[in-house]
Scaffold this motif. Structure first.
Motif, mmCIF file in Angstrom:
data_model
loop_
_atom_site.group_PDB
_atom_site.id
_atom_site.type_symbol
_atom_site.label_atom_id
_atom_site.label_comp_id
_atom_site.label_asym_id
_atom_site.label_seq_id
_atom_site.Cartn_x
_atom_site.Cartn_y
_atom_site.Cartn_z
ATOM 1 N N GLU A 66 24.210 30.006 23.972
ATOM 2 C CA GLU A 66 23.764 29.510 25.272
ATOM 3 C C GLU A 66 23.901 27.993 25.336
ATOM 4 N N ALA A 67 24.427 27.489 26.464
ATOM 5 C CA ALA A 67 24.686 26.062 26.628
ATOM 6 C C ALA A 67 24.146 25.592 27.968
ATOM 7 N N VAL A 68 23.786 24.316 28.034
ATOM 8 C CA VAL A 68 23.287 23.717 29.273
ATOM 9 C C VAL A 68 24.469 23.335 30.158
ATOM 10 N N ILE A 69 24.433 23.770 31.409
ATOM 11 C CA ILE A 69 25.463 23.379 32.364
ATOM 12 C C ILE A 69 24.881 22.612 33.553
ATOM 13 N N MET A 70 23.563 22.478 33.596
ATOM 14 C CA MET A 70 22.917 21.747 34.683
ATOM 15 C C MET A 70 21.582 21.215 34.195
ATOM 16 N N ALA A 71 21.254 19.983 34.591
ATOM 17 C CA ALA A 71 19.951 19.398 34.295
ATOM 18 C C ALA A 71 19.563 18.493 35.455
ATOM 19 N N GLU A 72 18.640 18.967 36.286
ATOM 20 C CA GLU A 72 18.217 18.227 37.475
ATOM 21 C C GLU A 72 16.728 17.919 37.360
ATOM 22 N N TRP A 73 16.384 16.628 37.401
ATOM 23 C CA TRP A 73 14.991 16.201 37.288
ATOM 24 C C TRP A 73 14.362 16.036 38.668
ATOM 25 N N ALA A 74 13.101 16.419 38.761
ATOM 26 C CA ALA A 74 12.280 16.131 39.937
ATOM 27 C C ALA A 74 11.087 15.298 39.478
ATOM 28 N N THR A 75 10.624 14.413 40.337
ATOM 29 C CA THR A 75 9.459 13.592 40.013
ATOM 30 C C THR A 75 8.507 13.560 41.200
ATOM 31 N N GLY A 76 7.258 13.163 40.908
ATOM 32 C CA GLY A 76 6.279 12.958 41.968
ATOM 33 C C GLY A 76 6.072 14.192 42.814
ATOM 34 N N ASP A 77 6.130 13.977 44.141
ATOM 35 C CA ASP A 77 5.813 15.043 45.079
ATOM 36 C C ASP A 77 6.851 16.158 45.119
ATOM 37 N N LEU B 294 15.043 21.212 36.047
ATOM 38 C CA LEU B 294 15.680 22.471 36.376
ATOM 39 C C LEU B 294 16.928 22.584 35.512
ATOM 40 N N LEU B 295 16.898 23.495 34.558
ATOM 41 C CA LEU B 295 18.002 23.668 33.622
ATOM 42 C C LEU B 295 18.846 24.879 34.004
ATOM 43 N N GLY B 296 20.150 24.678 34.071
ATOM 44 C CA GLY B 296 21.084 25.780 34.230
ATOM 45 C C GLY B 296 21.684 26.115 32.881
ATOM 46 N N LEU B 297 21.649 27.393 32.501
ATOM 47 C CA LEU B 297 22.093 27.800 31.172
ATOM 48 C C LEU B 297 23.172 28.884 31.293
ATOM 49 N N ARG B 298 24.203 28.739 30.473
ATOM 50 C CA ARG B 298 25.296 29.721 30.430
ATOM 51 C C ARG B 298 25.356 30.344 29.053
ATOM 52 N N SER B 299 25.423 31.674 29.014
ATOM 53 C CA SER B 299 25.554 32.363 27.732
ATOM 54 C C SER B 299 26.840 33.180 27.737
ATOM 55 N N ASN B 300 27.334 33.471 26.542
ATOM 56 C CA ASN B 300 28.634 34.124 26.376
ATOM 57 C C ASN B 300 28.463 35.328 25.460
ATOM 58 N N ASN B 301 28.890 36.481 25.964
ATOM 59 C CA ASN B 301 28.847 37.697 25.164
ATOM 60 C C ASN B 301 30.158 38.452 25.382
ATOM 61 N N SER B 302 31.016 38.426 24.356
ATOM 62 C CA SER B 302 32.324 39.096 24.423
ATOM 63 C C SER B 302 33.147 38.597 25.611
ATOM 64 N N ASN B 303 33.156 37.259 25.758
ATOM 65 C CA ASN B 303 33.926 36.607 26.816
ATOM 66 C C ASN B 303 33.469 36.957 28.221
ATOM 67 N N GLU B 304 32.261 37.481 28.353
ATOM 68 C CA GLU B 304 31.642 37.673 29.653
ATOM 69 C C GLU B 304 30.491 36.680 29.761
ATOM 70 N N TYR B 305 30.478 35.917 30.840
ATOM 71 C CA TYR B 305 29.508 34.835 30.970
ATOM 72 C C TYR B 305 28.389 35.229 31.920
ATOM 73 N N THR B 306 27.174 34.925 31.519
ATOM 74 C CA THR B 306 26.011 35.122 32.375
ATOM 75 C C THR B 306 25.264 33.798 32.486
ATOM 76 N N TYR B 307 24.487 33.666 33.570
ATOM 77 C CA TYR B 307 23.834 32.392 33.869
ATOM 78 C C TYR B 307 22.379 32.628 34.236
ATOM 79 N N ARG B 308 21.557 31.653 33.919
ATOM 80 C CA ARG B 308 20.161 31.693 34.338
ATOM 81 C C ARG B 308 19.674 30.277 34.599
ATOM 82 N N THR B 309 18.591 30.177 35.367
ATOM 83 C CA THR B 309 17.981 28.885 35.694
ATOM 84 C C THR B 309 16.542 28.892 35.205
#
Length: 499
Positions: free
Chosen positions: A472-483, A190-205
């Motif tokens: 765009e930069a990574v601000i979160m990286a959460e791994w899940a495994t198995g079930d 699960l990647l959290g990504l932050r992007s910057n456009n004219s000093n306004e930040y938006t986020y997506r997962t």
């Protein structure tokens, strides 16, 4: 008889209590691993009351939980028909009212929460988190299960001898899932990504799942969705304006709670704005299960003069006490040795910049101005100083040479050397490898390139390329495994369906 195992992610969502400490003072995570023969919750407990139900799953059948029993002992934990062998217990103390006010406000109406500290007992299964339990008194606990919240009452100090019963099965009507052993190697990030456009930040997962190195459909949602012990949460940044003051507020809430928006706290702390007007903008640099690292950019003027004020600092905040806006001390995370590392970093930075202590501003924030950044496949601590030179405001970052502890960053292994990655992808600026060491994600400025790994080597052809937005930069990286993987996929699908 084939050995069966519970789907851990269902238990992650289904058998948990609210996260970590409620204020910076408590967020020192005063954790101890007690002798199991002295387990604070040892004995047999009964579910006396279902506190609230927030189930939105029309396909699930209601579980008749009332009067089911739970047993906690040195050898095992049971919940109804489920069995956990050789658990470990960790105990920490938090401010009870603040802890529950932020996470489960309704509990304050149902329970006589004592003033001061209460115990939170974490149950660990084979080095994996299993659940948290809040002890209200000697004979009363709070526990959350799926979309239900329960009041547990102690019925006996003893437990039955179930230590040999290791093959308990699910019963009819239970909404947990049992998987039989199979040959699938399942993982997902699960990647959290932050992007910057004219000093306004938006986020997506972005969710990327794998089964034997085959990609599942890639899922994406707006904002930052992140896993916690109590389920999946969402982090929001909400702007508030009042009398010439504009400030960003961080707000995090459990996405399964229907009344989450009612808990938004957007009150100005006027001690931050003494005789000042202007703007305070906040940018997320890192988010984990229990902490968020942010950059705080402030500027404006003083009300009684034409002088301007500026600051550009870093903060690391406990997610369970965002409303207080008080950052955690680095010593609470990494011990007293971190003070020396910060002081050394500041001294070297001042020497490189050829500035003196008299140039530094916001000096009282120096030891607390720290955060996390990504470099070459790992999370690193960094600090920040603010200073004046020739009547101009500047800031500068420096390295804090301490490895972030596991309570801050859960998984940060890179199983392919950075040299090998750069040889394969010369434009690489970051990379992540799966816990099973079978997949690597390589980030460039414009895309994520996914490769399989075979015998420690990156395979020749990529499995997939995913485009990145500008800056765009990574601000979160959460791994899940198995079930866990199927449930995380289901959660992200559900979010997309509801949009």
């Amino acid at each position: 008889m084939k050995k069966v195992k519970l789907m851990y992610i269902m238990i992650l969502i289904a058998l948990v209590m609210v996260g970590c400490d409620a204020s910076p003072k408590e967020s020192t995570d005063r954790i101890s691993s007690p002798n199991n023969s002295q387990i604070p919750i040892s004995g047999t407990w009964k579910i006396a009351k279902v506190i609230e139900e927030n189930s939105n799953d029309e396909d699930s059948r209601k579980i008749e939980w009332e009067n089911k029993t739970l047993e906690f002992s040195e050898e095992y934990v049971t919940l109804g028909d489920y069995y956990l062998k050789e658990p470990r217990y960790q105990v920490k103390r938090v401010n009870g009212r603040e802890y529950l006010l932020y996470n489960h406000k309704t509990f304050l109406e149902d329970f006589n929460i004592p003033d001061g500290e209460v115990e939170v007992i974490t149950v660990i299964d084979k080095d994996k988190y299993f659940c948290d339990i809040v002890r209200i008194s000697e004979n009363e606990l709070i526990l959350s299960v799926s979309n239900y919240n329960f009041n547990l009452i102690k019925i006996s100090d003893k437990v039955e001898n179930n230590s040999g019963n290791q093959n308990m099965q699910k019963t009819e009507g239970n909404n947990f899932t049992v998987y039989e052993n199979d040959s699938l190697i399942r993982s997902g990030i699960l990647l959290g990504l932050r992007s910057n456009n004219s000093n306004e930040y938006t986020y997506r997962t972005v969710w990327i799942g794998f089964k034997n190195k085959r990609l599942d459909p890639i899922l994406e949602t707006e904002g930052i969705i992140f896993p916690r012990r109590s389920g999946f949460w969402k982090m929001e940044i909400i702007k508030n304006t009042e009398a010439g003051k504009t400030e960003d507020f961080l707000f995090a809430h459990n996405i399964s709670k229907e009344n989450a928006n009612e808990a938004k706290i957007l009150q100005f702390d006027y001690s931050d704005w003494t005789e000042k007007v202007g703007n305070i903008q906040k940018r997320i640099d890192y988010i984990g299960n229990d902490y968020v690292s942010i950059e705080v950019l402030g500027n404006g003027s003083y009300e009684q003069s034409d002088k301007i004020w500026q600051e550009n600092i870093l903060q690391t905040l406990p997610i369970d006490s965002l409303a207080s806006k008080k950052n955690i001390k680095i010593t609470d995370l990494s011990g007293d040795e971190s003070i020396g590392a910060i002081e050394l970093g500041i001294q070297k930075t001042m020497e490189n910049l050829k500035i003196k202590k008299s140039n530094l501003i916001n000096k009282y924030k120096l030891l607390n101005s720290f955060g996390l950044e990504r470099k070459m496949g790992h999370w690193f601590f960094k600090g920040r100083i603010n200073y004046m030179l020739d009547d101009e405001f500047y800031y500068e970052d420096y390295n804090i040479n301490i490895i972030p502890p596991s309570k801050l960053v859960m998984y940060d292994d890179l199983n392919i050397s950075w040299t090998h990655i750069k040889n394969k992808v010369p434009g690489a600026i970051d990379a992540f490898t799966s816990p099973y060491k079978d997949v690597v994600l390589v980030l460039t400025k414009s895309e994520i390139i996914i490769y399989g790994i075979e015998k420690g080597e990156i395979e020749s052809s990529p499995l997939r390329r995913i485009g990145l937005k500008d800056n765009e930069a990574v601000i979160m990286a959460e791994w899940a495994t198995g079930d866990y993987v199927d449930n995380w996929s289901k959660t992200l699908m559900g979010l997309n369906d509801s949009e």
